[in-house]
Scaffold this motif. Structure first.
Motif, PDB file in Angstrom:
ATOM      1  N   ASN A   1      -0.183   8.845  -0.260  1.00 33.28           N
ATOM      2  CA  ASN A   1       0.589   9.111   0.602  1.00 33.28           C
ATOM      3  C   ASN A   1       2.207   9.762   0.312  1.00 33.28           C
ATOM      4  OD1 ASN A   1       0.912   7.048   3.279  1.00 33.28           O
ATOM      5  ND2 ASN A   1       0.652   6.020   1.666  1.00 33.28           N
ATOM      6  N   VAL A   2       1.407   9.692  -1.234  1.00 33.36           N
ATOM      7  CA  VAL A   2       2.995  10.849  -2.097  1.00 33.36           C
ATOM      8  C   VAL A   2       2.328  12.542  -2.336  1.00 33.36           C
ATOM      9  CG1 VAL A   2       4.086  11.355  -4.212  1.00 33.36           C
ATOM     10  CG2 VAL A   2       4.027   9.136  -3.168  1.00 33.36           C
TER      11      VAL A   2
ATOM     12  N   PHE B   1       7.585   6.849  -7.148  1.00 33.01           N
ATOM     13  CA  PHE B   1       7.010   6.225  -6.304  1.00 33.01           C
ATOM     14  C   PHE B   1       6.068   4.894  -6.921  1.00 33.01           C
ATOM     15  CE2 PHE B   1       8.104   7.499  -2.131  1.00 33.01           C
ATOM     16  CZ  PHE B   1       8.863   8.527  -2.505  1.00 33.01           C
TER      17      PHE B   1
ATOM     18  N   TRP C   1      -4.193   3.309   9.374  1.00 33.01           N
ATOM     19  CA  TRP C   1      -2.979   4.569   8.193  1.00 33.01           C
ATOM     20  C   TRP C   1      -4.140   3.981   6.883  1.00 33.01           C
ATOM     21  CZ3 TRP C   1      -1.990   8.987   8.057  1.00 33.01           C
ATOM     22  CH2 TRP C   1      -1.812   9.683   7.986  1.00 33.01           C
ATOM     23  N   ARG C   2      -3.819   2.329   6.536  1.00 30.66           N
ATOM     24  CA  ARG C   2      -3.710   1.165   5.559  1.00 30.66           C
ATOM     25  C   ARG C   2      -5.685   2.141   4.744  1.00 30.66           C
ATOM     26  NH1 ARG C   2      -4.873  -3.526   3.461  1.00 30.66           N
ATOM     27  NH2 ARG C   2      -3.893  -4.063   1.829  1.00 30.66           N
TER      28      ARG C   2
ATOM     29  N   ALA D   1      12.032   0.508   0.306  1.00 32.73           N
ATOM     30  CA  ALA D   1      12.459   1.232   1.410  1.00 32.73           C
ATOM     31  C   ALA D   1      11.190   1.154   2.360  1.00 32.73           C
ATOM     32  CB  ALA D   1      12.737   2.763   0.620  1.00 32.73           C
ATOM     33  N   HIS D   2      11.183   1.791   3.708  1.00 29.50           N
ATOM     34  CA  HIS D   2      10.500   1.367   5.041  1.00 29.50           C
ATOM     35  C   HIS D   2      10.142   3.222   5.119  1.00 29.50           C
ATOM     36  CE1 HIS D   2      12.716   3.497   8.501  1.00 29.50           C
ATOM     37  NE2 HIS D   2      13.770   2.750   8.068  1.00 29.50           N
TER      38      HIS D   2
ATOM     39  N   MET E   1       0.152  12.945   2.473  1.00 25.40           N
ATOM     40  CA  MET E   1       1.398  12.771   3.375  1.00 25.40           C
ATOM     41  C   MET E   1       2.808  13.815   2.593  1.00 25.40           C
ATOM     42  SD  MET E   1       2.599  10.027   5.294  1.00 25.40           S
ATOM     43  CE  MET E   1       1.065   9.164   5.947  1.00 25.40           C
ATOM     44  N   SER E   2       3.171  13.348   1.797  1.00 26.04           N
ATOM     45  CA  SER E   2       5.058  13.046   1.365  1.00 26.04           C
ATOM     46  C   SER E   2       4.573  15.585   1.094  1.00 26.04           C
ATOM     47  CB  SER E   2       5.340  12.336   0.621  1.00 26.04           C
ATOM     48  OG  SER E   2       6.604  12.824   0.514  1.00 26.04           O
TER      49      SER E   2
ATOM     50  N   LEU F   1       0.115  -7.711   1.348  1.00 24.10           N
ATOM     51  CA  LEU F   1      -1.009  -7.593   1.784  1.00 24.10           C
ATOM     52  C   LEU F   1      -1.385  -7.472   0.769  1.00 24.10           C
ATOM     53  CD1 LEU F   1      -0.589  -5.700   5.005  1.00 24.10           C
ATOM     54  CD2 LEU F   1      -2.078  -6.691   4.859  1.00 24.10           C
ATOM     55  N   ASN F   2      -0.954  -6.106  -0.239  1.00 19.13           N
ATOM     56  CA  ASN F   2      -1.864  -5.198  -1.619  1.00 19.13           C
ATOM     57  C   ASN F   2      -1.851  -6.098  -2.341  1.00 19.13           C
ATOM     58  OD1 ASN F   2      -0.954  -3.334   0.626  1.00 19.13           O
ATOM     59  ND2 ASN F   2       0.573  -1.992  -0.788  1.00 19.13           N
TER      60      ASN F   2
ATOM     61  N   PHE G   1       9.407  -3.490  17.070  1.00 20.34           N
ATOM     62  CA  PHE G   1       8.942  -2.932  16.294  1.00 20.34           C
ATOM     63  C   PHE G   1       8.792  -1.318  16.209  1.00 20.34           C
ATOM     64  CE2 PHE G   1       5.132  -1.056  13.348  1.00 20.34           C
ATOM     65  CZ  PHE G   1       5.559  -0.973  12.551  1.00 20.34           C
TER      66      PHE G   1
ATOM     67  N   ASP H   1       5.444  -2.781  -3.374  1.00 15.82           N
ATOM     68  CA  ASP H   1       3.699  -2.279  -2.792  1.00 15.82           C
ATOM     69  C   ASP H   1       2.737  -1.321  -3.295  1.00 15.82           C
ATOM     70  OD1 ASP H   1       4.685   0.231  -1.688  1.00 15.82           O
ATOM     71  OD2 ASP H   1       5.324  -1.284   0.002  1.00 15.82           O
ATOM     72  N   ALA H   2       3.780  -0.588  -4.612  1.00 13.80           N
ATOM     73  CA  ALA H   2       2.911   0.419  -5.122  1.00 13.80           C
ATOM     74  C   ALA H   2       2.150   0.389  -6.029  1.00 13.80           C
ATOM     75  CB  ALA H   2       3.723   1.409  -5.459  1.00 13.80           C
TER      76      ALA H   2
ATOM     77  N   LEU I   1       9.130   8.862   3.363  1.00 15.72           N
ATOM     78  CA  LEU I   1       8.364   9.928   3.841  1.00 15.72           C
ATOM     79  C   LEU I   1       9.442  11.617   4.673  1.00 15.72           C
ATOM     80  CD1 LEU I   1       6.557  11.370   4.936  1.00 15.72           C
ATOM     81  CD2 LEU I   1       6.521  10.897   7.532  1.00 15.72           C
TER      82      LEU I   1
HETATM   83  P1  FAD Z   1       5.670  -1.974   7.853  1.00 17.47           P
HETATM   84  O1  FAD Z   1       6.781  -0.033   8.683  1.00 17.47           O
HETATM   85  O2  FAD Z   1       5.736  -2.796   8.870  1.00 17.47           O
HETATM   86  O3  FAD Z   1       4.602  -1.687   8.381  1.00 17.47           O
HETATM   87  C1  FAD Z   1       3.586  -2.461   8.678  1.00 17.47           C
HETATM   88  C2  FAD Z   1       2.062  -2.295   7.292  1.00 17.47           C
HETATM   89  O4  FAD Z   1       1.561  -1.516   7.381  1.00 17.47           O
HETATM   90  C3  FAD Z   1       2.749  -1.895   6.060  1.00 17.47           C
HETATM   91  O5  FAD Z   1       3.103  -2.801   5.040  1.00 17.47           O
HETATM   92  C4  FAD Z   1       1.318  -1.527   4.988  1.00 17.47           C
HETATM   93  O6  FAD Z   1       0.091  -2.382   4.303  1.00 17.47           O
HETATM   94  C5  FAD Z   1       1.115  -0.540   6.286  1.00 17.47           C
HETATM   95  N1  FAD Z   1       1.394   1.184   6.505  1.00 17.47           N
HETATM   96  C6  FAD Z   1       1.935   1.646   6.967  1.00 17.47           C
HETATM   97  N2  FAD Z   1       2.563   2.952   6.382  1.00 17.47           N
HETATM   98  C7  FAD Z   1       1.153   3.092   5.861  1.00 17.47           C
HETATM   99  C8  FAD Z   1       1.013   4.691   5.502  1.00 17.47           C
HETATM  100  N3  FAD Z   1       1.178   5.367   5.148  1.00 17.47           N
HETATM  101  N4  FAD Z   1       0.030   3.823   4.287  1.00 17.47           N
HETATM  102  C9  FAD Z   1      -0.835   2.672   4.485  1.00 17.47           C
HETATM  103  N5  FAD Z   1      -0.377   1.935   4.585  1.00 17.47           N
HETATM  104  C10 FAD Z   1       0.355   1.651   5.428  1.00 17.47           C
HETATM  105  N6  FAD Z   1       2.324   1.626   1.162  1.00 17.47           N
HETATM  106  C11 FAD Z   1       1.853   1.247   0.186  1.00 17.47           C
HETATM  107  O7  FAD Z   1       1.700   0.349   0.394  1.00 17.47           O
HETATM  108  N7  FAD Z   1       2.810   1.527  -1.190  1.00 17.47           N
HETATM  109  C12 FAD Z   1       3.094   2.165  -1.630  1.00 17.47           C
HETATM  110  O8  FAD Z   1       3.221   2.038  -2.403  1.00 17.47           O
HETATM  111  C13 FAD Z   1       3.288   3.381  -0.387  1.00 17.47           C
HETATM  112  N8  FAD Z   1       3.634   4.408  -1.736  1.00 17.47           N
HETATM  113  C14 FAD Z   1       3.889   5.559  -0.315  1.00 17.47           C
HETATM  114  C15 FAD Z   1       4.446   7.012  -0.384  1.00 17.47           C
HETATM  115  C16 FAD Z   1       5.457   7.220   0.698  1.00 17.47           C
HETATM  116  C17 FAD Z   1       6.038   8.845   0.601  1.00 17.47           C
HETATM  117  C18 FAD Z   1       5.053   6.893   2.263  1.00 17.47           C
HETATM  118  C19 FAD Z   1       5.526   8.148   2.931  1.00 17.47           C
HETATM  119  C20 FAD Z   1       4.613   6.290   2.002  1.00 17.47           C
HETATM  120  C21 FAD Z   1       3.854   5.213   1.057  1.00 17.47           C
HETATM  121  N9  FAD Z   1       3.539   4.094   1.773  1.00 17.47           N
HETATM  122  C22 FAD Z   1       3.236   2.842   0.516  1.00 17.47           C
HETATM  123  C23 FAD Z   1       3.228   3.705   2.844  1.00 17.47           C
HETATM  124  C24 FAD Z   1       4.150   2.484   4.088  1.00 17.47           C
HETATM  125  O9  FAD Z   1       5.673   3.252   3.969  1.00 17.47           O
HETATM  126  C25 FAD Z   1       4.532   1.296   3.216  1.00 17.47           C
HETATM  127  O10 FAD Z   1       3.017   1.267   3.169  1.00 17.47           O
HETATM  128  C26 FAD Z   1       5.316   0.794   4.273  1.00 17.47           C
HETATM  129  O11 FAD Z   1       6.772   1.147   4.262  1.00 17.47           O
HETATM  130  C27 FAD Z   1       5.546  -0.566   3.584  1.00 17.47           C
HETATM  131  O12 FAD Z   1       6.670  -1.737   4.312  1.00 17.47           O
HETATM  132  P2  FAD Z   1       6.452  -2.687   5.292  1.00 17.47           P
HETATM  133  O13 FAD Z   1       5.731  -3.651   5.384  1.00 17.47           O
HETATM  134  O14 FAD Z   1       8.311  -2.847   5.931  1.00 17.47           O
HETATM  135  O15 FAD Z   1       5.849  -1.984   6.596  1.00 17.47           O
END
Ligand code: FAD
Ligand code: DLZ
Ligand code: SF4
Length: 512
Positions: free
Chosen positions: A409-410, A394, A313-314, A367-368, A413-414, A273-274, A250, A400-401, A373
């Motif tokens: 985040n949007v 988004f 972050w979360r 999308a990751h 951060m973005s 999680l959400n 990872f 997960d939104a 971002l």
């Molecule tokens: P992994 O990469 O495996 O990370 C593990 C966990 O960390 C995630 O499941 C999530 O719970 C947490 N996490 C990681 N980054 C963030 C972050 N920036 N903010 C909050 N939690 C985070 N996350 C959402 O849960 N819901 C959204 O609607 C969302 N919208 C996003 C929009 C934009 C523009 C950006 C840049 C990020 C967004 N994220 C969002 C954060 C992040 O991109 C996602 O949590 C992540 O891609 C989910 O995939 P994963 O479970 O495989 O994450």
């Protein structure tokens, strides 16, 4: 005495203290309602996942002996909003009390409080028992008037409070709080990708029910091979599989993207999680336990990167949301006004990176982080799309939104639309970054090396146009001074050509 307890579609935590004892005088209510399906157009998989997971929790609670009143989207009695359905149940069970868990969304928080105050019953708002911190924990950590709240400073407090990755003497494991710079490798085909640990459910009949009820969605429903975990048992299976197969790589490949994999080594745990099928504590503890048992296979950098996303972050993002809403959603500090191009709804653009990331989002509802971002976000920010349009897209598209996590985040951060409150620099890149971190550019009609020729990569044009347009605002920012200095140092005719090219692209944005 009859108490009615409302459970929302993202409050699917079967270990909540509410459920410890069975009491026939307590009536749980869950509802699939148009007021929630229609506030934004959602991806089909998001609606299916939420309804299927809600139904699974209702079945589970009934099996345990709890009384559950469930409104399906197709039920004739369903009034399609919380207030009227709750009144129906209040009359049916002769309710004397109303309880609900803290909603995570500002809109629902206001709506339910208004309802509770006017419903004529005593009421109580309970914690959802999910997060590590309270809604106000982040804002209590920072000075209210501060121009910027740095996540890193809050993250250290949470590390100390939880003791995660801490030595006994109070210093961080490995002597460093943050190993981010070690997490930036591209992925070029090795190490091999783990075998997918996604599920395969059949949800054709639920999907037909949703369509028949008239709910408007977009994206691929994948109803016959539905991949998301829908109950706690499945969520735990997903967590275990990630910890075994994804976690070891990872950290190294956290920022990488590749056309052969939608997720590389990311967990895809955000839905579980959400909706609270998993707690942040158990996810983090499972990952730390795995690393402790396998320190040679899983580096401290890998585990720290993962833990930071969840406890840093979360939680921080949630705190910003509660401190800054409702004004935060209207932020447009850079005064961007363009509408989203039409290909956000079908993925049909010639820009290969965007075609890939949007196509994947539309077909999988996922999308990751770096795809969100640095590809989709970068395009919107540098092209000058209105942040609210970006935010609404988004909010609809990802599984997960939910607004509390999506919106900061949007907007922050973005899109840097909050004036840099959340992120100390605008996150945007040119083709050199996309080319370094992915294989997208090798299969693109545009030239990633060019910023002015007839076939120049649009992201290059928009990148330089962004710094030219906003140079005064950012020239004193030490984190991005270099980009601004380079933009300023361009020959006047090049500056003019970039500006003209960017305007020409904007004029035909639906067709690039
Ligand atoms: P992994 O990469 O495996 O990370 C593990 C966990 O960390 C995630 O499941 C999530 O719970 C947490 N996490 C990681 N980054 C963030 C972050 N920036 N903010 C909050 N939690 C985070 N996350 C959402 O849960 N819901 C959204 O609607 C969302 N919208 C996003 C929009 C934009 C523009 C950006 C840049 C990020 C967004 N994220 C969002 C954060 C992040 O991109 C996602 O949590 C992540 O891609 C989910 O995939 P994963 O479970 O495989 O994450
Ligand atoms: C997102 C969503 C959808 C599509 N449908 C429902 C629903 O029918 N019933 C429900 O209780 N919740 C739903 N949700 C989740 C809520 O809209 C809302 O996003 C979260 O509760 C906010 O934290
Ligand atoms: Fe994206 Fe530009 Fe690379 Fe094409 S050349 S994939 S548009 S970054």
């Amino acid at each position: 005495m009859a108490c009615v307890r409302l459970i929302l579609g993202d409050q699917l935590n079967d270990r909540h203290s509410w459920f410890q004892h069975v009491d026939p005088k307590i009536h749980y209510v869950m509802m699939e309602v148009r007021s929630e399906t229609d506030y934004v157009k959602h991806h089909a998989q998001k609606v299916i996942a939420i309804f299927a997971a809600m139904r699974a929790l209702a079945d589970h609670l009934r099996q345990q002996g709890h009384s559950v009143h469930y409104f399906k989207i197709s039920d004739a009695l369903n009034r399609q909003n919380f207030a009227e359905n709750l009144q129906l149940i209040f009359s049916k069970v002769k309710a004397t009390r109303f309880e609900y868990q803290e909603p995570d969304e500002y809109r629902l928080d206001e709506e339910l409080l208004r309802f509770a105050r006017s419903c004529g019953l005593p009421f109580e708002v309970k914690s959802s028992e999910h997060f590590l911190d309270t809604r106000l924990g982040v804002s209590q950590h920072f000075q209210p008037q501060a121009k910027r709240w740095l996540m890193e400073s809050y993250y250290r407090v949470i590390r100390k409070k939880t003791g995660y990755l801490m030595d006994e003497d109070g210093s961080p494991n490995g002597g460093k709080w943050n190993f981010d710079t070690e997490n930036r490798k591209p992925w070029r085909g090795s190490p091999p990708l783990p075998k997918s640990w996604d599920f395969s459910h059949n949800h054709l009949s639920l999907w037909q029910e949703i369509q028949k009820a008239g709910v408007k969605t977009f994206g691929e429903p994948s109803a016959d091979s539905f991949p998301w975990p829908l109950n706690r048992r499945e969520a735990k299976t997903q967590l275990k599989a990630f910890v075994e197969r994804g976690l070891p790589h990872f950290g190294d490949y956290e920022d990488a993207m590749h056309s052969t994999s939608d997720r590389l080594f990311h967990s895809r745990l955000s839905f579980a999680l959400n909706v609270k099928m998993l707690s942040p504590r158990e996810v983090v503890e499972a990952a730390i336990a795995k690393q402790k048992a396998n320190p040679k296979e899983i580096s401290l950098a890998a585990i720290e990167g993962f833990v930071r996303q969840i406890i840093g972050w979360r939680e921080y993002i949630r705190g910003v949301y509660w401190a800054k809403m409702p004004d935060y959603r209207d932020g447009n500090n850079l005064q961007h006004e363009m509408p989203l191009p039409r290909w956000f709804w079908d993925g049909e653009t010639q820009m290969n990176c965007l075609r890939h990331c949007l196509g994947q989002s539309l077909s999988t509802a996922y999308a990751h982080h770096i795809q969100r971002l640095m590809v989709i976000g970068t395009f919107c920010l540098s092209a000058g799309i209105h942040p609210r349009a970006v935010e609404q897209w988004f909010l609809g598209v990802y599984i997960d939104a939910f607004e509390w996590v999506e919106l900061p985040n949007v907007i922050g951060m973005s899109q840097h639309a909050d004036g840099g409150f959340l992120a100390s620099k605008p996150y945007l890149c040119a083709a050199s970054y996309i080319g370094k971190m992915s294989d997208y550019c090798s299969d693109c009609v545009y030239n990633p090396k060019d910023r002015l020729g007839p076939n120049a990569c649009p992201l290059n044009v928009f990148y330089w146009d962004f710094w030219l347009r906003h140079q005064h605002r950012f020239s004193n920012n030490p984190r991005i001074g270099m980009a601004v200095r380079q933009a300023k140092a361009m020959k006047p005719e090049d500056k003019k050509a970039i500006r003209e090219r960017a305007e020409a692209l904007r004029a035909k944005l639906d067709h690039i």
